[in-house]
Design a protein around this motif. Structure first.
Motif, PDB file in Angstrom:
ATOM      1  N   SER A   9       0.997  -1.064  -0.064  1.00 40.21           N
ATOM      2  CA  SER A   9       0.185  -0.023   0.139  1.00 40.21           C
ATOM      3  C   SER A   9       0.763   1.329   0.019  1.00 40.21           C
ATOM      4  N   LEU A  10       1.814   1.252   0.717  1.00 37.57           N
ATOM      5  CA  LEU A  10       2.975   2.559   1.065  1.00 37.57           C
ATOM      6  C   LEU A  10       3.364   2.542  -0.382  1.00 37.57           C
ATOM      7  N   PHE A  11       3.863   1.583  -1.051  1.00 32.36           N
ATOM      8  CA  PHE A  11       4.360   1.671  -2.352  1.00 32.36           C
ATOM      9  C   PHE A  11       3.447   2.327  -3.367  1.00 32.36           C
ATOM     10  N   TYR A  12       2.336   1.772  -3.316  1.00 28.23           N
ATOM     11  CA  TYR A  12       1.214   2.193  -4.285  1.00 28.23           C
ATOM     12  C   TYR A  12       0.890   3.837  -4.215  1.00 28.23           C
ATOM     13  N   PHE A  13       0.744   4.022  -2.883  1.00 26.13           N
ATOM     14  CA  PHE A  13       0.486   5.433  -2.563  1.00 26.13           C
ATOM     15  C   PHE A  13       1.682   6.518  -2.977  1.00 26.13           C
ATOM     16  N   ARG A  14       2.865   6.067  -2.399  1.00 27.24           N
ATOM     17  CA  ARG A  14       4.201   6.721  -2.835  1.00 27.24           C
ATOM     18  C   ARG A  14       4.226   6.796  -4.480  1.00 27.24           C
ATOM     19  N   SER A  15       4.122   5.771  -5.127  1.00 26.94           N
ATOM     20  CA  SER A  15       4.293   5.770  -6.619  1.00 26.94           C
ATOM     21  C   SER A  15       3.017   6.804  -7.312  1.00 26.94           C
ATOM     22  N   ARG A  16       1.726   6.826  -6.507  1.00 26.67           N
ATOM     23  CA  ARG A  16       1.016   7.686  -7.133  1.00 26.67           C
ATOM     24  C   ARG A  16       1.175   9.207  -6.750  1.00 26.67           C
ATOM     25  N   ALA A  17       1.894   9.527  -5.433  1.00 27.13           N
ATOM     26  CA  ALA A  17       2.360  10.710  -5.311  1.00 27.13           C
ATOM     27  C   ALA A  17       3.539  11.111  -6.141  1.00 27.13           C
ATOM     28  N   LEU A  18       4.455  10.440  -6.365  1.00 28.55           N
ATOM     29  CA  LEU A  18       5.468  10.644  -7.373  1.00 28.55           C
ATOM     30  C   LEU A  18       5.012  10.785  -8.795  1.00 28.55           C
ATOM     31  N   ALA A  19       4.103  10.127  -9.255  1.00 26.44           N
ATOM     32  CA  ALA A  19       3.468  10.348 -10.699  1.00 26.44           C
ATOM     33  C   ALA A  19       2.941  11.683 -10.616  1.00 26.44           C
ATOM     34  N   GLY A  20       2.127  12.031  -9.616  1.00 29.19           N
ATOM     35  CA  GLY A  20       1.475  13.269  -9.580  1.00 29.19           C
ATOM     36  C   GLY A  20       2.466  14.504  -9.589  1.00 29.19           C
ATOM     37  N   GLU A  21       3.812  14.383  -8.807  1.00 27.91           N
ATOM     38  CA  GLU A  21       4.713  15.290  -8.826  1.00 27.91           C
ATOM     39  C   GLU A  21       5.409  15.494 -10.187  1.00 27.91           C
ATOM     40  N   LEU A  22       5.596  14.259 -10.632  1.00 27.03           N
ATOM     41  CA  LEU A  22       6.122  14.323 -12.172  1.00 27.03           C
ATOM     42  C   LEU A  22       5.506  15.107 -13.114  1.00 27.03           C
ATOM     43  N   GLU A  23       4.138  14.705 -13.040  1.00 26.45           N
ATOM     44  CA  GLU A  23       3.136  15.288 -13.957  1.00 26.45           C
ATOM     45  C   GLU A  23       3.088  16.760 -13.909  1.00 26.45           C
TER      46      GLU A  23
END
Length: 338
Positions: free
Chosen positions: A120-134
Protein backbone atom coordinates in the motif's frame (compact mmCIF):
# COMPACT_ATOMS: atom_id res chain seq x y z
CA UNK A 1 -8.68 13.95 0.52
CA UNK A 2 -5.09 14.49 1.67
CA UNK A 3 -3.57 12.91 4.76
CA UNK A 4 0.07 13.38 5.63
CA UNK A 5 2.21 13.34 2.49
CA UNK A 6 -0.10 11.27 0.34
CA UNK A 7 -3.16 12.35 -1.54
CA UNK A 8 -5.85 9.67 -1.23
CA UNK A 9 -8.52 9.91 -3.89
CA UNK A 10 -11.22 7.51 -5.04
CA UNK A 11 -8.76 5.23 -6.78
CA UNK A 12 -6.53 5.06 -3.70
CA UNK A 13 -9.40 4.04 -1.46
CA UNK A 14 -10.56 1.54 -4.05
CA UNK A 15 -7.08 -0.01 -4.08
CA UNK A 16 -7.06 -0.24 -0.28
CA UNK A 17 -10.48 -1.89 -0.20
CA UNK A 18 -9.54 -4.39 -2.89
CA UNK A 19 -6.44 -5.42 -0.94
CA UNK A 20 -8.48 -5.78 2.26
CA UNK A 21 -11.08 -7.87 0.45
CA UNK A 22 -8.42 -10.09 -1.13
CA UNK A 23 -6.85 -10.80 2.28
CA UNK A 24 -10.28 -11.55 3.78
CA UNK A 25 -11.07 -14.03 1.02
CA UNK A 26 -7.64 -15.63 1.43
CA UNK A 27 -8.19 -16.33 5.14
CA UNK A 28 -11.76 -17.38 4.48
CA UNK A 29 -10.48 -20.02 2.06
CA UNK A 30 -8.11 -21.28 4.79
CA UNK A 31 -10.68 -21.35 7.61
CA UNK A 32 -13.95 -22.04 5.78
CA UNK A 33 -16.75 -19.84 4.49
CA UNK A 34 -18.38 -19.75 7.89
CA UNK A 35 -15.58 -17.36 8.88
CA UNK A 36 -16.28 -14.91 6.01
CA UNK A 37 -17.83 -12.22 8.22
CA UNK A 38 -15.05 -12.43 10.81
CA UNK A 39 -12.34 -12.37 8.13
CA UNK A 40 -13.89 -9.36 6.46
CA UNK A 41 -14.12 -7.40 9.71
CA UNK A 42 -10.59 -8.37 10.76
CA UNK A 43 -9.04 -7.63 7.36
CA UNK A 44 -10.71 -4.24 6.90
CA UNK A 45 -10.05 -3.19 10.50
CA UNK A 46 -6.35 -4.07 10.29
CA UNK A 47 -6.04 -2.54 6.81
CA UNK A 48 -7.49 0.82 7.82
CA UNK A 49 -5.56 0.87 11.10
CA UNK A 50 -2.28 0.23 9.25
CA UNK A 51 -3.09 2.85 6.64
CA UNK A 52 -4.18 5.47 9.18
CA UNK A 53 -1.21 4.94 11.45
CA UNK A 54 1.31 4.93 8.59
CA UNK A 55 -0.14 8.24 7.35
CA UNK A 56 0.15 9.73 10.83
CA UNK A 57 3.73 8.55 11.26
CA UNK A 58 4.62 9.83 7.79
CA UNK A 59 3.24 13.23 8.77
CA UNK A 60 5.44 13.15 11.88
CA UNK A 61 8.42 12.55 9.54
CA UNK A 62 9.68 9.49 11.37
CA UNK A 63 12.27 7.20 9.77
CA UNK A 64 10.76 4.71 7.38
CA UNK A 65 12.11 1.65 9.21
CA UNK A 66 10.62 2.91 12.48
CA UNK A 67 7.28 3.47 10.76
CA UNK A 68 7.18 -0.15 9.57
CA UNK A 69 8.08 -1.44 13.03
CA UNK A 70 5.49 0.68 14.85
CA UNK A 71 2.74 -0.16 12.38
CA UNK A 72 3.45 -3.86 12.71
CA UNK A 73 3.58 -3.85 16.51
CA UNK A 74 0.72 -1.41 17.18
CA UNK A 75 -1.63 -1.11 14.20
CA UNK A 76 -2.08 -4.86 13.65
CA UNK A 77 -3.10 -5.66 17.28
CA UNK A 78 -5.22 -2.49 17.29
CA UNK A 79 -6.98 -3.72 14.17
CA UNK A 80 -7.69 -7.06 15.85
CA UNK A 81 -9.28 -5.32 18.84
CA UNK A 82 -11.30 -2.99 16.60
CA UNK A 83 -12.70 -5.95 14.65
CA UNK A 84 -13.63 -7.64 17.95
CA UNK A 85 -15.52 -4.53 19.01
CA UNK A 86 -17.36 -4.66 15.69
CA UNK A 87 -18.40 -8.29 16.35
CA UNK A 88 -15.64 -10.42 14.85
CA UNK A 89 -13.78 -13.30 16.46
CA UNK A 90 -11.55 -11.84 19.19
CA UNK A 91 -8.13 -13.14 18.19
CA UNK A 92 -6.31 -11.05 20.80
CA UNK A 93 -8.70 -12.26 23.50
CA UNK A 94 -7.57 -15.82 22.78
CA UNK A 95 -3.89 -14.92 23.21
CA UNK A 96 -3.95 -15.84 26.92
CA UNK A 97 -4.96 -19.40 26.01
CA UNK A 98 -1.62 -19.88 24.22
CA UNK A 99 -3.43 -21.78 21.51
CA UNK A 100 -1.13 -22.96 18.73
CA UNK A 101 -3.86 -22.21 16.21
CA UNK A 102 -4.34 -18.72 17.57
CA UNK A 103 -0.58 -18.08 17.63
CA UNK A 104 -0.14 -19.27 14.06
CA UNK A 105 -3.10 -17.20 12.92
CA UNK A 106 -1.72 -14.12 14.65
CA UNK A 107 1.73 -14.55 13.13
CA UNK A 108 0.34 -15.19 9.65
CA UNK A 109 -1.94 -12.16 9.90
CA UNK A 110 0.96 -9.96 11.02
CA UNK A 111 3.13 -11.12 8.14
CA UNK A 112 0.36 -10.61 5.60
CA UNK A 113 -0.46 -7.22 7.12
CA UNK A 114 3.18 -6.19 6.93
CA UNK A 115 3.37 -7.24 3.29
CA UNK A 116 0.12 -5.42 2.54
CA UNK A 117 1.39 -2.31 4.28
CA UNK A 118 4.52 -2.33 2.13
CA UNK A 119 2.38 -2.80 -0.97
CA UNK A 120 0.00 0.00 0.00
CA UNK A 121 2.79 2.42 0.88
CA UNK A 122 4.47 1.62 -2.43
CA UNK A 123 1.22 2.24 -4.29
CA UNK A 124 0.44 5.57 -2.63
CA UNK A 125 4.03 6.71 -2.89
CA UNK A 126 4.08 5.82 -6.59
CA UNK A 127 0.88 7.79 -7.08
CA UNK A 128 2.38 10.79 -5.29
CA UNK A 129 5.56 10.62 -7.35
CA UNK A 130 3.54 10.28 -10.56
CA UNK A 131 1.58 13.39 -9.60
CA UNK A 132 4.76 15.31 -8.86
CA UNK A 133 6.27 14.18 -12.17
CA UNK A 134 3.16 15.24 -14.08
CA UNK A 135 3.18 18.64 -12.37
CA UNK A 136 6.85 19.08 -13.27
CA UNK A 137 6.19 18.16 -16.88
CA UNK A 138 3.24 20.55 -17.00
CA UNK A 139 5.37 23.39 -15.63
CA UNK A 140 8.12 22.63 -18.14
CA UNK A 141 5.59 22.55 -21.00
CA UNK A 142 4.12 25.88 -19.89
CA UNK A 143 7.61 27.34 -19.67
CA UNK A 144 8.48 26.11 -23.17
CA UNK A 145 5.18 27.46 -24.50
CA UNK A 146 5.80 30.86 -22.94
CA UNK A 147 9.34 30.89 -24.30
CA UNK A 148 8.13 29.96 -27.78
CA UNK A 149 5.40 32.62 -27.67
CA UNK A 150 7.94 35.25 -26.66
CA UNK A 151 10.26 34.15 -29.44
CA UNK A 152 7.48 34.27 -32.03
CA UNK A 153 6.38 37.71 -30.84
CA UNK A 154 9.95 38.96 -31.18
CA UNK A 155 10.31 37.51 -34.68
CA UNK A 156 6.95 38.92 -35.76
CA UNK A 157 7.91 42.31 -34.37
CA UNK A 158 11.04 42.21 -36.52
CA UNK A 159 9.09 41.49 -39.72
CA UNK A 160 6.41 44.18 -39.35
CA UNK A 161 8.77 47.19 -39.15
CA UNK A 162 10.73 45.73 -42.08
CA UNK A 163 7.61 46.04 -44.23
CA UNK A 164 6.44 49.34 -42.76
CA UNK A 165 9.77 51.11 -43.24
CA UNK A 166 9.86 50.12 -46.91
CA UNK A 167 6.31 51.35 -47.49
CA UNK A 168 6.79 54.66 -45.68
CA UNK A 169 9.98 55.27 -47.64
CA UNK A 170 7.98 54.81 -50.86
CA UNK A 171 5.25 57.16 -49.64
CA UNK A 172 7.85 59.79 -48.84
CA UNK A 173 9.34 59.53 -52.31
CA UNK A 174 5.89 59.95 -53.93
CA UNK A 175 4.67 62.88 -51.87
CA UNK A 176 6.62 65.46 -53.87
CA UNK A 177 6.32 63.94 -57.34
CA UNK A 178 2.84 62.37 -57.26
CA UNK A 179 0.69 63.29 -54.22
CA UNK A 180 -2.44 61.39 -55.43
CA UNK A 181 -0.46 58.16 -55.70
CA UNK A 182 1.09 58.80 -52.30
CA UNK A 183 -2.42 59.25 -50.87
CA UNK A 184 -3.59 56.01 -52.47
CA UNK A 185 -0.57 54.16 -51.06
CA UNK A 186 -1.31 55.51 -47.59
CA UNK A 187 -4.90 54.32 -47.92
CA UNK A 188 -3.72 50.82 -48.80
CA UNK A 189 -1.26 50.94 -45.91
CA UNK A 190 -4.11 51.90 -43.61
CA UNK A 191 -6.07 48.89 -44.87
CA UNK A 192 -3.09 46.66 -44.14
CA UNK A 193 -2.59 48.03 -40.65
CA UNK A 194 -6.26 47.61 -39.75
CA UNK A 195 -6.19 43.98 -40.85
CA UNK A 196 -2.85 43.38 -39.12
CA UNK A 197 -3.88 45.00 -35.84
CA UNK A 198 -6.85 42.65 -35.45
CA UNK A 199 -4.47 39.67 -35.54
CA UNK A 200 -1.41 41.06 -33.81
CA UNK A 201 -2.59 39.77 -30.44
CA UNK A 202 -3.01 36.20 -31.73
CA UNK A 203 -0.30 33.72 -32.63
CA UNK A 204 -2.70 31.98 -35.04
CA UNK A 205 -4.54 33.35 -38.05
CA UNK A 206 -6.07 31.82 -41.17
CA UNK A 207 -5.10 31.42 -44.79
CA UNK A 208 -7.78 33.93 -45.77
CA UNK A 209 -6.45 36.55 -43.34
CA UNK A 210 -2.91 36.12 -44.60
CA UNK A 211 -4.09 36.51 -48.19
CA UNK A 212 -5.91 39.69 -47.18
CA UNK A 213 -2.65 41.15 -45.89
CA UNK A 214 -0.79 39.99 -48.99
CA UNK A 215 -3.46 41.66 -51.12
CA UNK A 216 -2.89 44.98 -49.34
CA UNK A 217 0.86 44.55 -49.85
CA UNK A 218 0.39 43.91 -53.57
CA UNK A 219 -1.93 46.92 -53.87
CA UNK A 220 0.86 49.06 -52.45
CA UNK A 221 3.40 47.47 -54.79
CA UNK A 222 1.10 48.04 -57.79
CA UNK A 223 1.23 51.80 -57.15
CA UNK A 224 5.03 51.70 -57.36
CA UNK A 225 5.32 49.35 -60.32
CA UNK A 226 2.16 50.04 -62.30
CA UNK A 227 1.79 47.78 -65.32
CA UNK A 228 5.15 46.17 -64.60
CA UNK A 229 3.44 44.03 -61.93
CA UNK A 230 1.03 41.24 -62.82
CA UNK A 231 -0.52 39.11 -60.05
CA UNK A 232 -2.47 35.85 -59.97
CA UNK A 233 -3.83 34.09 -56.88
CA UNK A 234 -5.09 30.51 -56.85
CA UNK A 235 -6.71 29.24 -53.66
CA UNK A 236 -9.81 27.15 -53.06
CA UNK A 237 -12.45 28.72 -50.83
CA UNK A 238 -12.45 25.75 -48.46
CA UNK A 239 -8.78 26.37 -47.68
CA UNK A 240 -9.21 29.98 -46.55
CA UNK A 241 -10.53 29.13 -43.04
CA UNK A 242 -7.58 26.80 -42.32
CA UNK A 243 -5.26 28.00 -39.53
CA UNK A 244 -1.99 29.64 -40.51
CA UNK A 245 0.38 31.67 -38.31
CA UNK A 246 0.50 35.31 -39.41
CA UNK A 247 3.29 36.82 -41.49
CA UNK A 248 4.54 33.63 -43.06
CA UNK A 249 3.36 34.21 -46.62
CA UNK A 250 3.86 38.00 -46.74
CA UNK A 251 7.70 37.96 -46.50
CA UNK A 252 7.80 35.55 -49.46
CA UNK A 253 5.74 37.96 -51.55
CA UNK A 254 7.80 40.93 -50.39
CA UNK A 255 11.03 39.14 -51.31
CA UNK A 256 9.63 38.28 -54.73
CA UNK A 257 8.86 41.98 -55.27
CA UNK A 258 12.04 43.44 -53.83
CA UNK A 259 14.62 40.92 -55.06
CA UNK A 260 12.92 39.52 -58.12
CA UNK A 261 10.65 41.95 -59.96
CA UNK A 262 11.78 45.44 -58.94
CA UNK A 263 15.37 44.93 -60.20
CA UNK A 264 13.93 43.81 -63.55
CA UNK A 265 13.28 46.62 -66.02
CA UNK A 266 10.32 44.76 -67.50
CA UNK A 267 8.87 43.78 -64.11
CA UNK A 268 7.10 40.45 -64.24
CA UNK A 269 4.53 38.10 -62.77
CA UNK A 270 3.81 36.90 -59.25
CA UNK A 271 1.75 33.74 -58.92
CA UNK A 272 0.47 32.83 -55.44
CA UNK A 273 -0.96 29.37 -54.93
CA UNK A 274 -2.36 27.60 -51.87
CA UNK A 275 -3.20 23.90 -51.98
CA UNK A 276 -3.61 20.90 -49.71
CA UNK A 277 -0.83 18.33 -49.84
CA UNK A 278 -2.01 15.36 -47.77
CA UNK A 279 -1.94 16.46 -44.15
CA UNK A 280 -0.01 19.63 -44.96
CA UNK A 281 -0.67 22.99 -46.53
CA UNK A 282 1.53 24.06 -49.44
CA UNK A 283 1.83 27.78 -50.12
CA UNK A 284 3.94 28.85 -53.09
CA UNK A 285 5.05 32.20 -54.45
CA UNK A 286 6.49 32.11 -57.98
CA UNK A 287 7.97 35.17 -59.65
CA UNK A 288 9.42 35.75 -63.10
CA UNK A 289 12.09 38.18 -61.93
CA UNK A 290 15.85 38.23 -62.17
CA UNK A 291 16.30 34.85 -60.51
CA UNK A 292 17.81 33.39 -57.38
CA UNK A 293 21.45 33.72 -58.45
CA UNK A 294 21.27 37.50 -58.85
CA UNK A 295 18.72 38.28 -56.16
CA UNK A 296 20.25 36.16 -53.37
CA UNK A 297 17.21 36.53 -51.07
CA UNK A 298 18.71 36.00 -47.63
CA UNK A 299 17.18 38.96 -45.79
CA UNK A 300 15.48 39.22 -42.42
CA UNK A 301 12.11 38.01 -43.75
CA UNK A 302 13.27 34.55 -44.84
CA UNK A 303 15.48 34.09 -41.79
CA UNK A 304 12.56 34.87 -39.52
CA UNK A 305 10.27 32.50 -41.39
CA UNK A 306 12.71 29.64 -40.84
CA UNK A 307 13.07 30.45 -37.15
CA UNK A 308 9.30 30.69 -36.66
CA UNK A 309 8.70 27.42 -38.50
CA UNK A 310 11.28 25.69 -36.30
CA UNK A 311 9.67 27.11 -33.15
CA UNK A 312 6.10 26.27 -34.20
CA UNK A 313 6.42 22.96 -36.03
CA UNK A 314 9.98 21.66 -35.65
CA UNK A 315 11.05 19.52 -38.62
CA UNK A 316 7.44 19.05 -39.80
CA UNK A 317 7.49 22.39 -41.69
CA UNK A 318 9.75 23.47 -44.55
CA UNK A 319 10.70 26.55 -46.55
CA UNK A 320 12.12 25.77 -49.98
CA UNK A 321 13.69 28.15 -52.51
CA UNK A 322 14.45 26.99 -56.02
CA UNK A 323 14.91 28.50 -59.48
CA UNK A 324 11.76 28.90 -61.55
CA UNK A 325 11.68 28.18 -65.26
CA UNK A 326 12.34 30.00 -67.49
CA UNK A 327 13.36 32.67 -64.98
CA UNK A 328 12.64 33.82 -61.47
CA UNK A 329 12.31 32.07 -58.11
CA UNK A 330 9.86 29.57 -56.63
CA UNK A 331 9.39 29.84 -52.85
CA UNK A 332 7.39 27.03 -51.24
CA UNK A 333 6.11 26.98 -47.68
CA UNK A 334 4.90 23.62 -46.31
CA UNK A 335 3.21 23.56 -42.91
CA UNK A 336 1.14 20.85 -41.17
CA UNK A 337 -2.58 21.43 -41.06
CA UNK A 338 -3.39 21.89 -37.37
Amino acid sequence: MKVGKFAVDGRGLLFLNIVNLAIALFFTALNGWSMLKDCLLISFSIGYCCWGMSELLQWLKLPRSLIYLLVTLIAVPLGFKLSAVLGAYDVMGQWRLSSDITLRMLLVVMLVSLFTMFLSLFYFRSRALAGELEATRRREAESREAQTAAQLAMLQAQIEPHFLFNTLANVQSLIEIDPPRASTMLRHLNTYLRASLARSRNAQGTVGQELELVGALLDIAAIRMGERLRVSVQVAEELKPLPLPPLLLQPLVENALKHGLEPSVAGGDIAIRVERDGGALRLSVRDSGVGIAESAPTGVGLANIRERLAALYGPAAQLRLSPSQPCGVLAELIVPIA
